[in-house]
Enzyme design. Structure first.
Site, PDB file in Angstrom:
ATOM      1  CB  THR A  74      68.956  16.175  86.252  1.00 42.64           C
ATOM      2  OG1 THR A  74      69.104  17.550  85.870  1.00 42.64           O
ATOM      3  CG2 THR A  74      69.518  15.961  87.643  1.00 42.64           C
ATOM      4  CE  LYS A 108      57.843  12.773  86.155  1.00 39.02           C
ATOM      5  NZ  LYS A 108      58.227  12.804  84.722  1.00 39.02           N
ATOM      6  N   GLY A 122      66.819  14.461  81.005  1.00 39.74           N
ATOM      7  CA  GLY A 122      66.111  13.261  80.535  1.00 39.74           C
ATOM      8  C   GLY A 122      65.667  12.309  81.625  1.00 39.74           C
ATOM      9  CB  THR A 123      65.387  12.526  85.354  1.00 43.14           C
ATOM     10  OG1 THR A 123      64.817  13.825  85.258  1.00 43.14           O
ATOM     11  CG2 THR A 123      66.803  12.620  85.832  1.00 43.14           C
ATOM     12  N   GLY A 124      62.936  12.270  83.475  1.00 47.71           N
ATOM     13  CA  GLY A 124      61.530  11.885  83.372  1.00 47.71           C
ATOM     14  C   GLY A 124      61.285  10.915  82.219  1.00 47.71           C
ATOM     15  CB  CYS A 125      62.562  10.826  78.727  1.00 50.86           C
ATOM     16  SG  CYS A 125      62.125  12.480  78.218  1.00 50.86           S
TER      17      CYS A 125
HETATM   18  N1  ADP Z   1      68.474  14.759  92.236  1.00 50.04           N
HETATM   19  C1  ADP Z   1      67.787  13.611  92.200  1.00 50.04           C
HETATM   20  N2  ADP Z   1      68.165  12.579  92.991  1.00 50.04           N
HETATM   21  C2  ADP Z   1      67.498  11.415  92.977  1.00 50.04           C
HETATM   22  N3  ADP Z   1      66.421  11.179  92.178  1.00 50.04           N
HETATM   23  C3  ADP Z   1      65.987  12.175  91.386  1.00 50.04           C
HETATM   24  C4  ADP Z   1      66.646  13.433  91.330  1.00 50.04           C
HETATM   25  N4  ADP Z   1      66.013  14.227  90.434  1.00 50.04           N
HETATM   26  C5  ADP Z   1      65.000  13.485  89.932  1.00 50.04           C
HETATM   27  N5  ADP Z   1      64.962  12.258  90.517  1.00 50.04           N
HETATM   28  C6  ADP Z   1      64.031  11.180  90.213  1.00 50.04           C
HETATM   29  O1  ADP Z   1      64.005  11.024  88.781  1.00 50.04           O
HETATM   30  C7  ADP Z   1      62.690  10.669  88.348  1.00 50.04           C
HETATM   31  C8  ADP Z   1      62.206  11.717  87.366  1.00 50.04           C
HETATM   32  O2  ADP Z   1      61.724  12.825  88.100  1.00 50.04           O
HETATM   33  P1  ADP Z   1      61.735  14.342  87.683  1.00 50.04           P
HETATM   34  O3  ADP Z   1      63.129  14.824  87.543  1.00 50.04           O
HETATM   35  O4  ADP Z   1      60.853  15.038  88.664  1.00 50.04           O
HETATM   36  O5  ADP Z   1      61.059  14.284  86.236  1.00 50.04           O
HETATM   37  P2  ADP Z   1      61.184  15.263  84.994  1.00 50.04           P
HETATM   38  O6  ADP Z   1      62.456  14.950  84.278  1.00 50.04           O
HETATM   39  O7  ADP Z   1      59.964  14.911  84.205  1.00 50.04           O
HETATM   40  O8  ADP Z   1      61.172  16.673  85.523  1.00 50.04           O
HETATM   41  C9  ADP Z   1      61.858  10.547  89.630  1.00 50.04           C
HETATM   42  O9  ADP Z   1      61.896   9.216  90.088  1.00 50.04           O
HETATM   43  C10 ADP Z   1      62.590  11.475  90.592  1.00 50.04           C
HETATM   44  O10 ADP Z   1      62.319  11.188  91.950  1.00 50.04           O
HETATM   45  C1  LIG Z   2      62.527  15.712  72.815  1.00 52.75           C
HETATM   46  C2  LIG Z   2      62.378  15.906  74.268  1.00 52.75           C
HETATM   47  N1  LIG Z   2      61.408  15.250  74.928  1.00 52.75           N
HETATM   48  C3  LIG Z   2      61.266  15.425  76.265  1.00 52.75           C
HETATM   49  C4  LIG Z   2      62.107  16.260  76.953  1.00 52.75           C
HETATM   50  C5  LIG Z   2      61.944  16.478  78.436  1.00 52.75           C
HETATM   51  O1  LIG Z   2      62.573  15.462  79.050  1.00 52.75           O
HETATM   52  P1  LIG Z   2      62.730  15.285  80.609  1.00 52.75           P
HETATM   53  O2  LIG Z   2      62.925  13.866  80.871  1.00 52.75           O
HETATM   54  O3  LIG Z   2      61.607  15.968  81.305  1.00 52.75           O
HETATM   55  O4  LIG Z   2      64.092  15.999  80.833  1.00 52.75           O
HETATM   56  P2  LIG Z   2      64.496  17.511  80.914  1.00 52.75           P
HETATM   57  O5  LIG Z   2      64.244  18.260  79.660  1.00 52.75           O
HETATM   58  O6  LIG Z   2      63.621  18.025  82.028  1.00 52.75           O
HETATM   59  O7  LIG Z   2      65.921  17.428  81.250  1.00 52.75           O
HETATM   60  C6  LIG Z   2      63.117  16.901  76.254  1.00 52.75           C
HETATM   61  N2  LIG Z   2      63.986  17.715  76.868  1.00 52.75           N
HETATM   62  N3  LIG Z   2      63.237  16.718  74.903  1.00 52.75           N
END
Ligand code: ADP
Ligand SMILES: Cc1ncc(COP(=O)(O)OP(=O)(O)O)c(N)n1
Length: 287
Positions: free
Chosen positions: A208, A175, A210-213
């Site tokens: 942002t 990602k 919880g984007t990854g989840c």
């Molecule tokens: N500011 C942003 N604008 C557009 N897409 C985003 C943005 N931040 C994250 N994404 C997208 O959201 C998804 C989750 O990515 P990311 O944020 O790297 O994961 P995580 O929450 O695990 O850190 C990916 O498809 C990423 O490209």
């Molecule tokens: C309970 C719990 N699980 C996973 C996460 C991490 O989620 P993620 O989508 O990577 O979002 P951020 O924490 O990076 O905002 C979490 N926070 N809590």
């Protein structure tokens, strides 16, 4: 009527934007029936993680066996796995019940910096769980921890992906949320040499959490419906873009994404309102 049953094995986020709560909301939005096994409970909000309690081993096992002995799963996703024991028990269940379409989001650290996986569990994750997955979805820091390769550009990203595949992982979607630049680009590579990239305009937002989840849950839901990996990832990318583009502004910190935004768009489009010409939706998918 039958509906695909999809399991999330993850931690609870009391703030509702990540973890089990994000996964179940996403499953509902994508038309699959969501089941859950809780690995941990977090006291968490948009400002950070205040406390974590890991679910005791017997209760974890009981949840896994309750699901395995009754439901026919079409896909499984894992999120926060907390510690080595949790990972070992999850692997046992995946093998015992032959659960298909395992998507592993290797959650390690929350955005606020709080650890969600013990350091010594990273090796357990790599050695025991990742070989059973159809896809692993690390963000940049997670990929660096999994491979030991610093990611600074596309070529180091590629090297890290190849290195992860060499450990027996079938496919990786790296990602791009944590990288810089005008696009948020995610890179896919698998053991067959298939590759593609998913790209959307990077949105300037603090909402942002919880984007990854949410993203990995959407992929699991789409796989459960029988879509190809490429299509599942493509739909999930558009789902997360909509969820980021139209935030709810809940809480005073990093707010959650809007899980209903993609469906609301589709509904408005059907009604003749063509908002997808907006630049935030300039979605790119290339090989
Ligand atoms: N500011 C942003 N604008 C557009 N897409 C985003 C943005 N931040 C994250 N994404 C997208 O959201 C998804 C989750 O990515 P990311 O944020 O790297 O994961 P995580 O929450 O695990 O850190 C990916 O498809 C990423 O490209
Ligand atoms: C309970 C719990 N699980 C996973 C996460 C991490 O989620 P993620 O989508 O990577 O979002 P951020 O924490 O990076 O905002 C979490 N926070 N809590």
């Amino acid at each position: 009527m039958t509906v695909p049953q999809v399991l999330t094995i993850a931690g609870s986020d009391s703030g509702g934007g990540a973890g089990i709560q994000a996964d179940l909301k996403t499953f509902q939005e994508r038309g699959v029936f969501g089941l859950s096994v809780l690995t941990a409970v977090t006291a968490q909000n948009t400002l950070g993680v205040q406390r974590v309690g890991v679910v005791e081993p017997e209760l974890l096992s009981a949840q896994l066996d309750s699901i395995g002995s009754d439901f026919q799963l079409a896909a499984v996703k894992t999120g926060m796995l907390a510690d080595p024991f949790t990972i070992e028990r999850v692997v046992e269940a995946v093998m015992t019940y032959s659960w298909p379409n395992l998507v592993v989001d290797p959650v390690m650290v929350a955005k606020g910096g709080h650890s969600l996986l013990e350091q010594q569990a990273i090796d357990t994750l790599k050695q025991l769980l990742l070989p059973h997955s159809v896809l692993v979805t690390p963000n940049t820091p997670e990929m660096e921890l999994l491979t030991g390769i610093p990611i600074t550009d596309d070529s180091s990203a590629r090297r890290a992906m190849e290195s992860l595949l060499e450990t027996g992982v079938y496919a990786v979607l790296l990602k791009g949320g944590h990288r810089k630049g005008p696009t948020a680009t995610d890179l896919y590579l698998d053991q067959t040499g298939k590759e593609f990239r998913l790209s959307t305009p990077r949105l300037d937002t603090t909402q942002t959490h919880g984007t990854g989840c949410t993203f990995s849950a959407a992929i699991a839901a789409e796989l459960a419906k029988g879509n190809s990996m490429e299509r599942a990832c493509g739909t999930a990318k558009q789902f997360i873009q909509a969820a980021l583009a139209y935030p709810l502004h809940i809480g005073s910190g990093h707010g959650p994404t809007h899980h209903a935004a993609y469906r609301l768009f589709e509904e408005r489009k059907e009604a003749g309102v063509n908002e997808r010409t907006e630049s935030v939706f300039h979605y790119g998918h290339s090989r």
